[in-house]
Design an enzyme around this catalytic site. Structure first.
Site, PDB file in Angstrom:
ATOM      1  CE  LYS A 185      -1.718   3.896   4.299  1.00  0.00           C
ATOM      2  NZ  LYS A 185      -2.892   3.775   5.147  1.00  0.00           N
TER       3      LYS A 185
ATOM      4  CE  LYS B  37      -2.728  -0.204   3.441  1.00  0.00           C
ATOM      5  NZ  LYS B  37      -3.593  -0.351   4.583  1.00  0.00           N
TER       6      LYS B  37
END
Length: 57
Positions: A47, A45
């Site tokens: 992150k 993602k």
């Protein structure tokens, strides 16, 4: 029939915002199931957690 609410998050630095959202989600059903995202999933993602999954578990 019981209603289950499912959510997930990183939760590496748990704060009041996390608590508030979990409380609101619990009100939506009879049971709340919370998953914790792994570092590998967060990388997909885009992150990066502050505290690595292995240290937090």
């Amino acid at each position: 029939m019981a209603k289950t609410v499912l959510t997930y998050g990183t939760f590496d630095l748990f704060h009041i915002g996390h608590l508030n959202i979990l409380k609101r989600l619990k009100e939506k059903g009879d049971r709340l199931v919370v998953g914790v995202s792994t570092d590998e999933f967060n990388a997909i993602k885009g992150k990066k957690p502050v505290v690595p999954f292995e240290q937090a578990s």
